[in-house]
Design a protein around this motif. Structure first.
Motif, PDB file in Angstrom:
ATOM      1  N   THR A  85       0.692  -1.038  -0.156  1.00 18.30           N
ATOM      2  CA  THR A  85      -0.231   0.000  -0.459  1.00 18.30           C
ATOM      3  C   THR A  85       1.020   1.482   0.026  1.00 18.30           C
ATOM      4  O   THR A  85       0.837   2.187  -1.413  1.00 18.30           O
ATOM      5  CB  THR A  85      -1.118   0.024   1.228  1.00 18.30           C
ATOM      6  OG1 THR A  85      -1.817  -0.960   0.609  1.00 18.30           O
ATOM      7  CG2 THR A  85      -1.745   1.170   1.048  1.00 18.30           C
ATOM      8  N   GLU A 136      -4.114  -2.718  -1.010  1.00 19.06           N
ATOM      9  CA  GLU A 136      -4.764  -2.349   0.053  1.00 19.06           C
ATOM     10  C   GLU A 136      -4.717  -3.834   0.095  1.00 19.06           C
ATOM     11  O   GLU A 136      -4.532  -4.576   1.565  1.00 19.06           O
ATOM     12  CB  GLU A 136      -5.791  -1.369  -0.177  1.00 19.06           C
ATOM     13  CG  GLU A 136      -5.338  -0.242  -0.097  1.00 19.06           C
ATOM     14  CD  GLU A 136      -5.581   0.547  -1.234  1.00 19.06           C
ATOM     15  OE1 GLU A 136      -4.208   1.391  -1.300  1.00 19.06           O
ATOM     16  OE2 GLU A 136      -5.429  -0.122  -2.398  1.00 19.06           O
ATOM     17  N   GLU A 137      -5.383  -4.573  -0.302  1.00 18.61           N
ATOM     18  CA  GLU A 137      -6.259  -6.144  -0.791  1.00 18.61           C
ATOM     19  C   GLU A 137      -5.102  -6.961  -0.251  1.00 18.61           C
ATOM     20  O   GLU A 137      -5.366  -7.610   0.875  1.00 18.61           O
ATOM     21  CB  GLU A 137      -6.502  -6.482  -2.073  1.00 18.61           C
ATOM     22  CG  GLU A 137      -8.278  -5.561  -2.446  1.00 18.61           C
ATOM     23  CD  GLU A 137      -8.464  -6.362  -3.547  1.00 18.61           C
ATOM     24  OE1 GLU A 137     -10.171  -5.976  -3.652  1.00 18.61           O
ATOM     25  OE2 GLU A 137      -7.790  -6.412  -3.990  1.00 18.61           O
ATOM     26  N   ASP A 175      -2.035  -5.986   1.213  1.00 18.66           N
ATOM     27  CA  ASP A 175      -1.725  -6.461   2.372  1.00 18.66           C
ATOM     28  C   ASP A 175      -2.603  -6.859   3.607  1.00 18.66           C
ATOM     29  O   ASP A 175      -2.411  -7.243   4.563  1.00 18.66           O
ATOM     30  CB  ASP A 175      -1.697  -4.596   2.537  1.00 18.66           C
ATOM     31  CG  ASP A 175      -0.404  -3.944   2.138  1.00 18.66           C
ATOM     32  OD1 ASP A 175       0.540  -5.165   0.953  1.00 18.66           O
ATOM     33  OD2 ASP A 175      -0.416  -2.677   2.518  1.00 18.66           O
ATOM     34  N   SER A 176      -4.110  -6.351   3.473  1.00 17.23           N
ATOM     35  CA  SER A 176      -4.931  -7.514   4.911  1.00 17.23           C
ATOM     36  C   SER A 176      -4.662  -8.901   4.418  1.00 17.23           C
ATOM     37  O   SER A 176      -4.792  -9.238   5.655  1.00 17.23           O
ATOM     38  CB  SER A 176      -5.998  -6.539   4.224  1.00 17.23           C
ATOM     39  OG  SER A 176      -7.362  -7.449   4.994  1.00 17.23           O
ATOM     40  N   ASN A 221       2.870  -3.103   7.531  1.00 11.48           N
ATOM     41  CA  ASN A 221       1.626  -3.200   7.510  1.00 11.48           C
ATOM     42  C   ASN A 221       1.323  -3.281   8.764  1.00 11.48           C
ATOM     43  O   ASN A 221       0.703  -4.308   9.327  1.00 11.48           O
ATOM     44  CB  ASN A 221       1.455  -4.772   6.762  1.00 11.48           C
ATOM     45  CG  ASN A 221       0.408  -4.676   6.096  1.00 11.48           C
ATOM     46  OD1 ASN A 221      -0.357  -3.906   6.020  1.00 11.48           O
ATOM     47  ND2 ASN A 221       0.140  -6.482   6.217  1.00 11.48           N
ATOM     48  N   SER A 241      -3.262  -3.512   9.371  1.00 16.74           N
ATOM     49  CA  SER A 241      -3.711  -4.584   8.812  1.00 16.74           C
ATOM     50  C   SER A 241      -3.007  -5.887   9.800  1.00 16.74           C
ATOM     51  O   SER A 241      -3.970  -7.027  10.164  1.00 16.74           O
ATOM     52  CB  SER A 241      -3.367  -5.419   7.404  1.00 16.74           C
ATOM     53  OG  SER A 241      -4.341  -4.461   6.703  1.00 16.74           O
ATOM     54  N   GLU A 259      -5.107  -5.392  13.119  1.00 17.59           N
ATOM     55  CA  GLU A 259      -5.849  -6.352  13.574  1.00 17.59           C
ATOM     56  C   GLU A 259      -6.110  -7.727  13.357  1.00 17.59           C
ATOM     57  O   GLU A 259      -6.819  -8.678  14.515  1.00 17.59           O
ATOM     58  CB  GLU A 259      -6.569  -6.194  12.454  1.00 17.59           C
ATOM     59  CG  GLU A 259      -7.225  -4.064  11.896  1.00 17.59           C
ATOM     60  CD  GLU A 259      -8.477  -3.929  10.979  1.00 17.59           C
ATOM     61  OE1 GLU A 259      -8.662  -4.628   9.828  1.00 17.59           O
ATOM     62  OE2 GLU A 259      -8.309  -3.009  10.520  1.00 17.59           O
ATOM     63  N   GLU A 260      -5.486  -8.344  12.873  1.00 21.49           N
ATOM     64  CA  GLU A 260      -4.963  -9.938  12.679  1.00 21.49           C
ATOM     65  C   GLU A 260      -4.068 -10.665  14.443  1.00 21.49           C
ATOM     66  O   GLU A 260      -4.851 -11.058  15.125  1.00 21.49           O
ATOM     67  CB  GLU A 260      -4.053 -10.068  11.739  1.00 21.49           C
ATOM     68  CG  GLU A 260      -4.561 -10.081  10.400  1.00 21.49           C
ATOM     69  CD  GLU A 260      -5.903 -10.459  10.100  1.00 21.49           C
ATOM     70  OE1 GLU A 260      -5.879 -11.743  10.513  1.00 21.49           O
ATOM     71  OE2 GLU A 260      -6.424 -10.378   8.542  1.00 21.49           O
TER      72      GLU A 260
END
Length: 290
Positions: A103, A180-181, A183-184, A238, A241, A244-245
């Motif tokens: 990203t 973005e997808e 890295d998520s 990152n 993301s 969040e994980e």
């Protein structure tokens, strides 16, 4: 890009990924493989092993007249190399990378792209628990996944070139995603896995020895033999993301802990049933065709 005008591929950074790319790209569009690495011993080894046709200390010398430039260096060096060597990129050249975060990097690259060049991000899902040119292999990318991450200015021709390159080196599971997808998802499939392996080795039972270890220990801790400089950069690049994980992972571990504390076998069986089903579902998910 016309086939007749394709004559040179530059690979910047000849560690395990760059060295493996150099090996595996021999014969791709009959192009000469030009390598670059700051380490003189790596340059010597790469040339002696015929991983490259020529090798330089300076990125400029490798990049000049290259139709395809593959950047295989740490994230913080990618934009620096592009910016400092902008005048050496051939007009019409395609620039790609193998970085595990996209990203922030893709936005920075878009702002400094040399005139007449195109960028398409790429990320081969391959590696070992060791690094450096000595670990490079032409088979490293065999049957691996490869994530293509175009940006707004990426052309269909440049996307096709990077996709063809990925297939040529051995990738069989290609998918396309926005930075973005990418890295998520990578925060779960790669970053979290490395954090988990590292956490298992951060503190350990000091009474253990090799007699106590089997497949579970080897599988869960293999990637803890980690490159601290590279992975600290990747984790922080990152950060959002990955955090969040990590929250989700901590909640999952806490759920196990609670069930074990309460001796709740029914809850444990329910959790493990979900785990088993999720594992089977994950391993069946194939990438969409593009």
């Amino acid at each position: 890009m016309e086939e007749s005008g394709f004559s040179k591929i530059a690979i910047i950074g000849l560690g395990i990924i760059g060295g493996s790319m150099a090996y595996a790209l021999h014969g791709f569009k009959n192009a000469k493989i030009s390598g670059c690495d700051v380490n003189p011993e790596t340059r010597r080894k790469a040339l002696a092993a015929k991983a490259v046709d020529e090798v330089f200390e300076s990125p400029a010398s490798a990049i000049e007249n290259a139709n395809l430039v593959v950047l295989c260096v740490y994230p913080e060096l990618i934009t620096k190399i592009i910016a400092e060597n902008a005048k050496y990129f051939k007009r019409g050249a395609v620039i790609t990378d193998v970085c595990g975060v996209k990203t922030k990097l893709s936005k920075e690259i878009a702002e400094i792209l040399p005139e007449g060049t195109t960028y398409v991000g790429g990320h081969p899902m391959a590696g070992k628990e060791t690094d450096g040119f000595d670990s490079a292999s032409p088979e490293l990318f065999g049957m691996c996944g490869y994530i293509i991450t175009p940006i707004e200015s990426s052309t269909p021709e440049s996307i096709r070139l990077v996709s063809d390159m990925a297939r040529y080196v051995g990738a069989t599971r290609l998918t396309m995603a926005t930075p973005e997808e990418h890295d998520s998802v990578i925060a779960y499939t790669s970053d979290l896995m490395h954090v988990s392996a590292a956490a298992l080795c951060l503190d350990y039972n000091k009474k253990m020895n090799r007699a106590y270890t089997a497949g579970a220990f080897r599988d869960c801790t293999r990637i803890a033999n980690i490159n601290p400089q590279l992975w600290s950069q990747l984790f922080l690049e990152n950060r959002d993301s990955l955090l969040e994980e990590l929250d989700t992972f901590i909640n999952s571990v806490t759920r196990f802990k609670k069930a074990i504390e309460e001796k709740n076998r029914i809850e444990l069986e329910e959790i493990l049933s979900i785990v088993r089903e999720n594992k089977l579902t994950m391993q069946e998910k194939e990438p969409e065709k593009y």
